[in-house]
Design a protein around this motif. Structure first.
Motif, short mmCIF file in Angstrom:
data_model
loop_
_atom_site.label_atom_id
_atom_site.label_comp_id
_atom_site.label_asym_id
_atom_site.label_seq_id
_atom_site.Cartn_x
_atom_site.Cartn_y
_atom_site.Cartn_z
N VAL A 347 -28.52 -32.28 31.81
CA VAL A 347 -27.92 -32.59 30.18
C VAL A 347 -27.05 -31.49 29.63
O VAL A 347 -25.59 -32.29 29.06
CB VAL A 347 -29.20 -32.84 28.86
N SER A 348 -27.70 -30.10 29.87
CA SER A 348 -26.54 -29.35 29.09
C SER A 348 -25.40 -28.36 30.34
O SER A 348 -24.30 -28.58 30.15
CB SER A 348 -27.18 -27.72 29.66
N LYS A 349 -25.36 -28.75 32.09
CA LYS A 349 -24.66 -29.16 32.76
C LYS A 349 -23.57 -30.82 32.76
O LYS A 349 -22.75 -29.76 32.93
CB LYS A 349 -25.13 -29.70 34.14
N LYS A 350 -23.89 -30.90 32.55
CA LYS A 350 -23.04 -32.45 32.01
C LYS A 350 -22.27 -32.26 30.44
O LYS A 350 -20.74 -32.76 30.82
CB LYS A 350 -23.27 -33.69 31.84
N ILE A 351 -22.86 -32.07 29.25
CA ILE A 351 -22.34 -32.12 28.72
C ILE A 351 -22.12 -30.94 27.56
O ILE A 351 -20.68 -30.54 26.79
CB ILE A 351 -23.82 -32.56 27.55
N PHE A 352 -22.24 -29.96 27.94
CA PHE A 352 -22.26 -29.01 27.11
C PHE A 352 -21.85 -27.56 28.05
O PHE A 352 -21.58 -26.19 27.75
CB PHE A 352 -23.67 -27.93 26.68
N SER A 353 -20.86 -27.27 29.14
CA SER A 353 -21.10 -26.59 29.61
C SER A 353 -19.54 -26.25 29.13
O SER A 353 -18.78 -27.08 28.81
CB SER A 353 -20.29 -27.53 31.41
N THR A 354 -19.20 -24.80 29.67
CA THR A 354 -18.14 -24.29 28.78
C THR A 354 -16.73 -24.46 29.58
O THR A 354 -15.82 -24.50 28.48
CB THR A 354 -18.73 -22.51 29.10
N LYS A 355 -16.64 -25.16 31.08
CA LYS A 355 -15.50 -24.82 31.63
C LYS A 355 -15.03 -26.30 30.91
O LYS A 355 -14.17 -26.58 30.16
CB LYS A 355 -15.55 -25.20 33.15
N ILE A 356 -15.93 -27.08 30.77
CA ILE A 356 -15.44 -28.63 30.85
C ILE A 356 -14.71 -28.91 29.43
O ILE A 356 -14.13 -29.44 29.25
CB ILE A 356 -16.88 -29.26 30.73
N ASN A 357 -15.77 -28.12 28.53
CA ASN A 357 -15.13 -28.34 26.92
C ASN A 357 -14.48 -27.67 26.41
O ASN A 357 -12.55 -27.87 25.73
CB ASN A 357 -16.83 -28.25 26.10
N LEU A 358 -14.23 -26.54 26.57
CA LEU A 358 -13.10 -25.47 26.91
C LEU A 358 -11.65 -26.35 27.27
O LEU A 358 -10.73 -26.37 26.38
CB LEU A 358 -12.83 -24.26 27.51
N ASN A 359 -12.06 -26.97 28.57
CA ASN A 359 -10.71 -27.95 29.13
C ASN A 359 -10.37 -28.54 28.21
O ASN A 359 -9.09 -28.76 27.54
CB ASN A 359 -11.36 -27.64 30.38
N LYS A 360 -11.15 -29.44 27.40
CA LYS A 360 -11.09 -30.38 26.19
C LYS A 360 -10.11 -30.02 25.10
O LYS A 360 -9.57 -30.90 25.10
CB LYS A 360 -12.46 -31.31 25.49
N LEU A 361 -10.72 -28.59 24.84
CA LEU A 361 -10.12 -28.57 23.59
C LEU A 361 -8.54 -28.05 24.15
O LEU A 361 -7.52 -27.80 23.45
CB LEU A 361 -10.77 -27.14 23.30
N SER A 362 -8.30 -27.65 25.16
CA SER A 362 -7.33 -26.73 25.40
C SER A 362 -6.31 -28.26 25.30
O SER A 362 -4.97 -27.81 24.93
CB SER A 362 -7.52 -25.97 27.16
N LYS A 363 -6.84 -29.39 26.13
CA LYS A 363 -5.77 -30.31 25.89
C LYS A 363 -5.78 -31.02 24.43
O LYS A 363 -4.51 -31.50 23.67
CB LYS A 363 -7.35 -31.50 26.97
N ILE A 364 -6.55 -30.90 23.57
CA ILE A 364 -6.03 -31.41 22.49
C ILE A 364 -4.66 -30.72 22.05
O ILE A 364 -4.48 -30.70 21.09
CB ILE A 364 -7.54 -31.34 21.40
N ILE A 365 -5.19 -29.38 21.82
CA ILE A 365 -4.44 -28.67 21.04
C ILE A 365 -2.98 -28.92 22.50
O ILE A 365 -1.67 -28.46 20.89
CB ILE A 365 -4.66 -26.89 21.17
N ASN A 366 -2.97 -28.33 23.07
CA ASN A 366 -1.80 -28.71 23.50
C ASN A 366 -1.34 -30.03 23.57
O ASN A 366 0.85 -30.04 23.09
CB ASN A 366 -2.44 -29.11 25.22
N GLU A 367 -1.45 -31.38 22.82
CA GLU A 367 -1.79 -32.09 22.45
C GLU A 367 -0.53 -32.42 21.09
O GLU A 367 0.54 -33.03 20.64
CB GLU A 367 -2.56 -33.57 23.01
#
Length: 367
Positions: A347-367
């Motif tokens: 669950v931690s690997k799939k949902i709370f990964s540092t890389k996955i979620n910071l990439n999501k955040l970067s995308k939202i800020i870029n948009e």
């Protein structure tokens, strides 16, 4: 190429200053990540100077100074985006005013509440609710840690659904997950080490932990309680250590640096968090990432992502008997420990990964 500017209002304590907590950890991981290399990051520290916090007058003075610094950064740096991490109570009002000021200076405002108690405060206090609703609706994006926060933002704060984005906690770093993927759970360990990480406060369930351990130690001699953290209940715990019965059974570690904390997760056998309220607790994610079979109360976003008896044991708040029985159950049932440890790590690997979620955040800020 001119990099877009992000002003981050969060926890950026000085190296020698011991400030701990979920927002501090999240900000540290964000700053250290190369995912945000395409941005120019401007920092504004809004850390609480002590725990428990100082009196209202001192907090008010500090808030005024922060607001002045904030205005100076808006005027001089002219950030494209302002990312604001937010706690509860007076902190959320202060951060709401920052949203309002960001809009006045033509910066996009992204608010990210992290304290689960904020939901309770909004529901319990009408005037506070009106203030938060007015201020937070000025934001361009409302970030939330799970479905419950999203429902709260849309239904209670009346924020436009398109502005509400889910960004999961990003505490599951690669080094923690590596510990979890390589963890071997012993069939018959010589000693079961039970770990707690967090503030030593009543609302974290410290009293329940103490009482459960007292009950269990009378039945089982092969258990040890490891407590990482500090707070107002430290003296009560230290009193136990005076008694010979508990002297070698309870270890008070204080706050640990990242390396020592990772070692503590690696060396322990189970993790407990009987807290009364949370957002999405960093320590719980870190524990499951390292493959520690865990017990948590049903607080914040926990049950959005974890299922009882599948990847964690989820218990009722303030229930002494259930906490004691759940710890005993994990001690006695090695297969249960193995199953929820493996599933919790996934669950931690799939949902709370540092890389996955910071990439999501970067995308939202870029948009």
């Amino acid at each position: 190429m001119i990099k877009p500017k992000i002003l981050i209002v969060g926890s950026f304590p000085k190296p020698k200053k011991k400030i701990y907590g979920g927002i501090a950890k999240s900000c540290k991981l964000l700053i250290e990540s190369n995912i945000f290399n395409d941005f120019k990051i401007i920092k504004l520290d809004s850390s609480q100077i002590s725990h428990p916090p100082p009196n209202f007058f001192i907090r008010l003075i500090l808030s005024v100074f922060r607001m002045i610094k904030f205005l100076i950064k808006l005027l001089i740096d002219k950030p494209n985006v302002v990312l604001i991490f937010c706690s509860d109570g007076a902190s959320s009002i202060e951060k709401g005013i920052m949203i309002f000021l960001s809009k006045l200076f033509n910066s996009k405002a992204v608010i990210f509440p992290r304290a689960g108690n904020l939901i309770n405060q909004v529901e319990d206090n009408y005037l506070f609710s009106l203030s938060i609703k007015f201020l937070f609706n000025k934001s361009d994006v409302f970030l939330c840690q799970g479905i419950k926060w999203k429902q709260f933002a849309i239904n209670k704060l009346k924020i436009t659904p398109s502005k509400v984005k889910i960004i999961n906690n990003w505490s599951a770093t690669e080094d923690l997950l590596n510990i979890g993927e390589n963890r071997i759970i012993s069939e018959e360990p010589k000693k079961i080490k039970i770990l707690f990480v967090g503030w030593l406060e009543k609302a974290k369930g410290i009293s329940q932990i103490i009482q459960s351990f007292k009950r269990l130690i009378d039945k089982k001699n092969n258990i040890e309680l490891i407590i990482v953290g500090d707070g107002s209940m430290k003296k009560e715990l230290e009193k136990l250590l005076v008694q010979k019965k508990y002297r070698d059974k309870i270890k008070l570690k204080g706050w640990l640096n990242d390396k020592a904390l990772r070692q503590c997760y690696q060396d322990s056998d189970m993790f407990i968090l009987p807290s009364w309220y949370e957002g999405m607790p960093n320590s719980l994610i870190e524990a499951t990432a390292t493959g520690l079979p865990s017990i948590s109360t049903d607080v914040g976003m926990v049950s959005d992502y974890y299922n009882d008896k599948e990847n964690m044991l989820i218990i009722d708040l303030k229930n002494q008997n259930i906490l004691t029985n759940s710890i005993e159950k994990l001690i006695n049932d090695v297969n249960l420990r193995k199953n929820i440890a493996k599933n919790g790590m996934l669950v931690s690997k799939k949902i709370f990964s540092t890389k996955i979620n910071l990439n999501k955040l970067s995308k939202i800020i870029n948009e």
